[in-house]
Design a protein around this motif. Structure first.
Motif, short mmCIF file in Angstrom:
data_model
loop_
_atom_site.label_atom_id
_atom_site.label_comp_id
_atom_site.label_asym_id
_atom_site.label_seq_id
_atom_site.Cartn_x
_atom_site.Cartn_y
_atom_site.Cartn_z
N MET A 1 0.81 -1.20 0.00
CA MET A 1 0.00 0.00 0.00
C MET A 1 0.85 1.27 0.00
SD MET A 1 -3.06 -0.50 -0.34
CE MET A 1 -4.56 -1.26 0.07
N ALA A 2 2.14 1.11 0.18
CA ALA A 2 3.01 2.28 0.15
C ALA A 2 3.01 2.92 -1.23
CB ALA A 2 4.43 1.89 0.55
N PHE A 3 2.63 2.13 -2.25
CA PHE A 3 2.55 2.66 -3.61
C PHE A 3 1.54 3.80 -3.68
CE2 PHE A 3 0.38 2.52 -7.76
CZ PHE A 3 1.43 2.95 -8.55
N LEU A 4 0.42 3.67 -2.99
CA LEU A 4 -0.60 4.72 -2.99
C LEU A 4 -0.07 6.00 -2.35
CD1 LEU A 4 -3.82 2.76 -2.03
CD2 LEU A 4 -3.23 3.72 -4.25
N ASP A 5 0.78 5.84 -1.34
CA ASP A 5 1.34 7.02 -0.67
C ASP A 5 2.29 7.80 -1.57
OD1 ASP A 5 -0.09 6.28 1.58
OD2 ASP A 5 1.59 5.15 2.43
N THR A 6 2.93 7.12 -2.51
CA THR A 6 3.89 7.80 -3.37
C THR A 6 3.23 8.51 -4.55
OG1 THR A 6 4.27 5.82 -4.71
CG2 THR A 6 5.70 6.14 -2.80
N LEU A 14 -5.89 13.84 -12.22
CA LEU A 14 -5.74 14.01 -13.66
C LEU A 14 -6.08 12.72 -14.42
CD1 LEU A 14 -4.82 15.93 -15.95
CD2 LEU A 14 -2.53 14.97 -15.67
N ALA A 15 -5.67 11.59 -13.88
CA ALA A 15 -6.01 10.30 -14.50
C ALA A 15 -7.51 10.07 -14.50
CB ALA A 15 -5.30 9.16 -13.78
N CYS A 16 -8.18 10.44 -13.43
CA CYS A 16 -9.65 10.30 -13.37
C CYS A 16 -10.33 11.19 -14.40
CB CYS A 16 -10.17 10.63 -11.98
SG CYS A 16 -9.79 9.38 -10.76
N VAL A 59 -10.90 3.75 -8.87
CA VAL A 59 -10.58 2.81 -7.80
C VAL A 59 -9.33 3.28 -7.05
CG1 VAL A 59 -9.86 0.44 -7.31
CG2 VAL A 59 -11.70 0.87 -8.94
N VAL A 60 -8.33 3.73 -7.79
CA VAL A 60 -7.10 4.25 -7.17
C VAL A 60 -7.42 5.50 -6.36
CG1 VAL A 60 -4.83 5.26 -7.63
CG2 VAL A 60 -5.58 3.24 -8.89
N LEU A 61 -8.25 6.39 -6.88
CA LEU A 61 -8.64 7.60 -6.16
C LEU A 61 -9.34 7.25 -4.86
CD1 LEU A 61 -8.93 10.75 -6.25
CD2 LEU A 61 -11.17 10.34 -7.25
N PHE A 62 -10.28 6.31 -4.92
CA PHE A 62 -11.00 5.89 -3.72
C PHE A 62 -10.05 5.26 -2.71
CE2 PHE A 62 -13.32 2.59 -1.37
CZ PHE A 62 -14.26 3.39 -0.72
N LEU A 66 -9.25 6.75 0.94
CA LEU A 66 -9.53 5.94 2.13
C LEU A 66 -8.28 5.76 2.96
CD1 LEU A 66 -11.75 4.30 3.53
CD2 LEU A 66 -10.98 2.33 2.20
N ARG A 67 -7.16 5.52 2.31
CA ARG A 67 -5.88 5.35 3.04
C ARG A 67 -5.48 6.64 3.74
NH1 ARG A 67 -1.71 1.97 3.89
NH2 ARG A 67 0.42 2.73 3.67
#
Length: 72
Positions: A1-6, A14-16, A59-62, A66-67
């Motif tokens: 989950m550290a990937f989301l933090d980076t 922008l991706a959304c 999904v990544v944004l959510f 949440l994180r």
């Protein structure tokens, strides 16, 4: 989950706005696929792939949101 933090927020948003909503006219592609899913018409593999591809940024944004909220 550290990937989301980076991931920076502006990149996720922008991706959304681009991949998630493209093409913009006559309606966003993700909206079309969600309507097909609700109607039970989402059966072709290309339509399922489109739903996954255009839905992934949301999904990544959510998950990132949440994180962030759970972290404090």
């Amino acid at each position: 989950m550290a990937f989301l933090d980076t991931l920076p927020w502006n990149l996720v948003i922008l991706a959304c706005l681009t991949l998630g909503l493209a093409p913009f006219f006559p309606e966003p592609h993700i909206w079309e696929k969600l309507k097909m899913l609700a109607a039970g018409e989402l059966a072709k593999p290309i339509d399922i792939f489109d739903l996954v591809m255009h839905g992934a940024p949301f999904v990544v944004l959510f998950a990132k949101g949440l994180r962030t909220v759970m972290a404090g």
